[in-house]
Design a protein around this motif. Structure first.
Motif, PDB file in Angstrom:
ATOM      1  N   ARG A 103       0.860  -1.184   0.000  1.00 46.11           N
ATOM      2  CA  ARG A 103       0.000   0.000   0.000  1.00 46.11           C
ATOM      3  C   ARG A 103       0.894   1.231   0.000  1.00 46.11           C
ATOM      4  O   ARG A 103       1.459   1.615   1.015  1.00 46.11           O
ATOM      5  CB  ARG A 103      -0.914  -0.006   1.227  1.00 46.11           C
ATOM      6  CG  ARG A 103      -1.830  -1.231   1.250  1.00 46.11           C
ATOM      7  CD  ARG A 103      -2.692  -1.253   0.030  1.00 46.11           C
ATOM      8  NE  ARG A 103      -3.530  -2.442  -0.007  1.00 46.11           N
ATOM      9  CZ  ARG A 103      -4.224  -2.804  -1.060  1.00 46.11           C
ATOM     10  NH1 ARG A 103      -4.190  -2.098  -2.152  1.00 46.11           N
ATOM     11  NH2 ARG A 103      -4.973  -3.906  -1.024  1.00 46.11           N
ATOM     12  N   LYS A 110       3.260  -8.437   2.025  1.00 43.49           N
ATOM     13  CA  LYS A 110       2.761  -9.784   1.727  1.00 43.49           C
ATOM     14  C   LYS A 110       2.078  -9.801   0.369  1.00 43.49           C
ATOM     15  O   LYS A 110       1.344  -8.877   0.027  1.00 43.49           O
ATOM     16  CB  LYS A 110       1.768 -10.234   2.805  1.00 43.49           C
ATOM     17  CG  LYS A 110       2.390 -10.505   4.160  1.00 43.49           C
ATOM     18  CD  LYS A 110       1.397 -11.163   5.105  1.00 43.49           C
ATOM     19  CE  LYS A 110       1.077 -12.567   4.659  1.00 43.49           C
ATOM     20  NZ  LYS A 110       0.225 -13.297   5.623  1.00 43.49           N
ATOM     21  N   GLU A 170      -0.664 -10.719  -2.461  1.00 44.45           N
ATOM     22  CA  GLU A 170      -2.110 -10.921  -2.436  1.00 44.45           C
ATOM     23  C   GLU A 170      -2.472 -12.055  -3.392  1.00 44.45           C
ATOM     24  O   GLU A 170      -1.926 -12.144  -4.497  1.00 44.45           O
ATOM     25  CB  GLU A 170      -2.837  -9.640  -2.845  1.00 44.45           C
ATOM     26  CG  GLU A 170      -2.646  -8.484  -1.868  1.00 44.45           C
ATOM     27  CD  GLU A 170      -3.438  -7.262  -2.276  1.00 44.45           C
ATOM     28  OE1 GLU A 170      -4.085  -7.300  -3.348  1.00 44.45           O
ATOM     29  OE2 GLU A 170      -3.408  -6.258  -1.539  1.00 44.45           O
ATOM     30  N   HIS A 194      -5.486 -13.972  -5.549  1.00 44.17           N
ATOM     31  CA  HIS A 194      -6.810 -13.808  -6.157  1.00 44.17           C
ATOM     32  C   HIS A 194      -7.199 -15.134  -6.797  1.00 44.17           C
ATOM     33  O   HIS A 194      -6.434 -15.699  -7.586  1.00 44.17           O
ATOM     34  CB  HIS A 194      -6.785 -12.691  -7.192  1.00 44.17           C
ATOM     35  CG  HIS A 194      -6.257 -11.385  -6.673  1.00 44.17           C
ATOM     36  ND1 HIS A 194      -7.052 -10.477  -6.014  1.00 44.17           N
ATOM     37  CD2 HIS A 194      -5.005 -10.858  -6.673  1.00 44.17           C
ATOM     38  CE1 HIS A 194      -6.327  -9.430  -5.654  1.00 44.17           C
ATOM     39  NE2 HIS A 194      -5.076  -9.640  -6.038  1.00 44.17           N
ATOM     40  N   CYS A 247      -1.043 -14.496  -7.893  1.00 44.66           N
ATOM     41  CA  CYS A 247      -0.288 -13.983  -6.746  1.00 44.66           C
ATOM     42  C   CYS A 247       0.352 -12.665  -7.183  1.00 44.66           C
ATOM     43  O   CYS A 247       1.077 -12.625  -8.181  1.00 44.66           O
ATOM     44  CB  CYS A 247       0.784 -14.996  -6.334  1.00 44.66           C
ATOM     45  SG  CYS A 247       1.718 -14.530  -4.855  1.00 44.66           S
ATOM     46  N   VAL A 251       2.155  -8.674  -6.039  1.00 46.11           N
ATOM     47  CA  VAL A 251       2.758  -7.824  -5.025  1.00 46.11           C
ATOM     48  C   VAL A 251       3.179  -6.513  -5.681  1.00 46.11           C
ATOM     49  O   VAL A 251       3.608  -6.493  -6.844  1.00 46.11           O
ATOM     50  CB  VAL A 251       3.975  -8.514  -4.355  1.00 46.11           C
ATOM     51  CG1 VAL A 251       5.141  -8.640  -5.326  1.00 46.11           C
ATOM     52  CG2 VAL A 251       4.406  -7.768  -3.102  1.00 46.11           C
ATOM     53  N   GLU A 254       3.581  -3.428 -10.225  1.00 42.05           N
ATOM     54  CA  GLU A 254       2.968  -4.655  -9.701  1.00 42.05           C
ATOM     55  C   GLU A 254       3.467  -5.839 -10.516  1.00 42.05           C
ATOM     56  O   GLU A 254       3.425  -5.821 -11.735  1.00 42.05           O
ATOM     57  CB  GLU A 254       1.443  -4.578  -9.774  1.00 42.05           C
ATOM     58  CG  GLU A 254       0.761  -5.817  -9.192  1.00 42.05           C
ATOM     59  CD  GLU A 254      -0.755  -5.720  -9.245  1.00 42.05           C
ATOM     60  OE1 GLU A 254      -1.370  -5.493  -8.190  1.00 42.05           O
ATOM     61  OE2 GLU A 254      -1.313  -5.845 -10.350  1.00 42.05           O
ATOM     62  N   GLN A 273       2.883  -9.873 -11.134  1.00 43.09           N
ATOM     63  CA  GLN A 273       1.905 -10.946 -10.943  1.00 43.09           C
ATOM     64  C   GLN A 273       2.502 -12.271 -11.399  1.00 43.09           C
ATOM     65  O   GLN A 273       3.150 -12.347 -12.433  1.00 43.09           O
ATOM     66  CB  GLN A 273       0.635 -10.676 -11.753  1.00 43.09           C
ATOM     67  CG  GLN A 273      -0.191  -9.514 -11.269  1.00 43.09           C
ATOM     68  CD  GLN A 273      -1.481  -9.371 -12.068  1.00 43.09           C
ATOM     69  OE1 GLN A 273      -1.628  -9.921 -13.149  1.00 43.09           O
ATOM     70  NE2 GLN A 273      -2.436  -8.636 -11.515  1.00 43.09           N
ATOM     71  N   SER A 287       1.919 -15.925   1.200  1.00 43.01           N
ATOM     72  CA  SER A 287       0.487 -15.995   1.483  1.00 43.01           C
ATOM     73  C   SER A 287      -0.011 -17.347   0.996  1.00 43.01           C
ATOM     74  O   SER A 287       0.593 -17.968   0.111  1.00 43.01           O
ATOM     75  CB  SER A 287      -0.267 -14.873   0.774  1.00 43.01           C
ATOM     76  OG  SER A 287       0.132 -13.607   1.263  1.00 43.01           O
TER      77      SER A 287
END
Length: 299
Positions: A2, A148, A150, A152, A167, A169, A203, A205, A235
């Motif tokens: 964030r 961490k 994320e 989906h 996955c 980040v 980002e 992925q 995660s």
């Protein structure tokens, strides 16, 4: 990740020689993971059109302190705390002054400011044209905890059917992207994508696609992201695998029901025919007996 990064700020300096504006746009605030790396997006423009990189010398300073260089082509000019950790990623001839800082320290927070100098030829002293953009510099927000990843995914997987988990980040070092590892699948099952979000935020992925079976029910899928410098975080999700639905569970009971009904119907028809024949036989006997009694009464 964030990130509270704001849009790059543009600062204007006027050339005393040309009377025209030099402009620099540097990311104002950006997150930086300690021990990892961070890239500071930077661009500039100057009067008179493009100049070759050989005529430009880019430097980065810590604040407005004179000679507090965190980056210079001449490594001897760089502060000891930054020696060997900074690299100019941008091509000055293309008006790009983007800087990379490796092995980020918790004291690298800034302010970090760009400076441009004009030279007549490489390795020559700078001309009077020097511009330090010290009013709008980059500030780093130091992150101690590793972000961490994320995950989906859909809530339920179906046995024998392709299933995908994403996955992702966010990070601020596109030159050294995080490396993903999964606790299942092979390289052929994984696709990676890089996305430029905005203002130095990227980002990464990692997309895992595989075919689960019933034995995978209630097992874990774990995604681990390892950042430049070695820090990692992970995660996980627990798979809920549903047996693949087919029409057999409908067709078989219906077929059995139809078969039973047909059999029952055949039996009924057979029994009805049998009873009809029996009734006809009885009626025939009763008729014969009645005829005999009639003849006897006449006598």
């Amino acid at each position: 990740w964030r990130n509270q990064t704001t849009s790059p700020q543009t600062h204007v300096i006027y050339s005393p020689v040309f009377g025209e504006a030099w402009k620099a746009s540097v990311v104002k605030n950006i997150d930086a993971l300690v021990d990892s790396c961070v890239v500071l997006p930077c661009s500039f423009s100057h009067p008179g059109g493009l100049l070759p990189s050989s005529r430009l010398r880019g430097l980065w300073l810590r604040g407005s302190k004179k000679d507090s260089f965190i980056y210079s082509e001449d490594e001897t000019m760089v502060m000891d705390a930054f020696k060997g950790r900074t690299k100019m990623l941008g091509v000055l001839g293309k008006s790009n002054c983007t800087l990379e800082i490796n092995a980020v320290k918790d004291h690298d927070n800034g302010p970090l400011c760009f400076r441009i100098e004009l030279v007549k030829k490489p390795n020559s002293p700078p001309t009077p044209e020097k511009f330090s953009f010290v009013e709008d510099c980059a500030e780093l927000k130091m992150l101690i905890e590793t972000p961490k990843p994320e995950l989906h995914h859909s809530n339920t997987a179906v046995s024998g059917t392709s299933y995908t988990v994403i996955c992702s980040v966010r990070h601020t070092c596109p030159s050294r992207v995080p490396v993903f590892t999964w606790n299942r699948g092979s390289k052929d099952d994984i696709v990676e994508i890089q996305k430029d979000i905005h203002s130095g935020i990227w980002e990464t992925q990692s997309i895992l696609t595989f075919i689960p079976n019933e034995n995978d029910d209630h097992t874990d899928i774990i995604c681990t992201a390892t950042f430049s410098g070695g820090k990692s975080s992970k995660s996980s999700i627990k798979l809920n695998v549903k047996r693949k639905e087919t029409y057999y569970h409908i067709i078989i009971p219906v077929a059995v029901a139809i078969g039973t009904a047909v059999t029952f119907g055949v039996i009924c028809v057979f029994m009805l025919k049998k009873y009809k024949n029996r009734i006809a036989e009885l009626q025939s006997r009763e008729g014969s007996m009645f005829n005999r009694l009639s003849r006897m009464s006449r006598r």
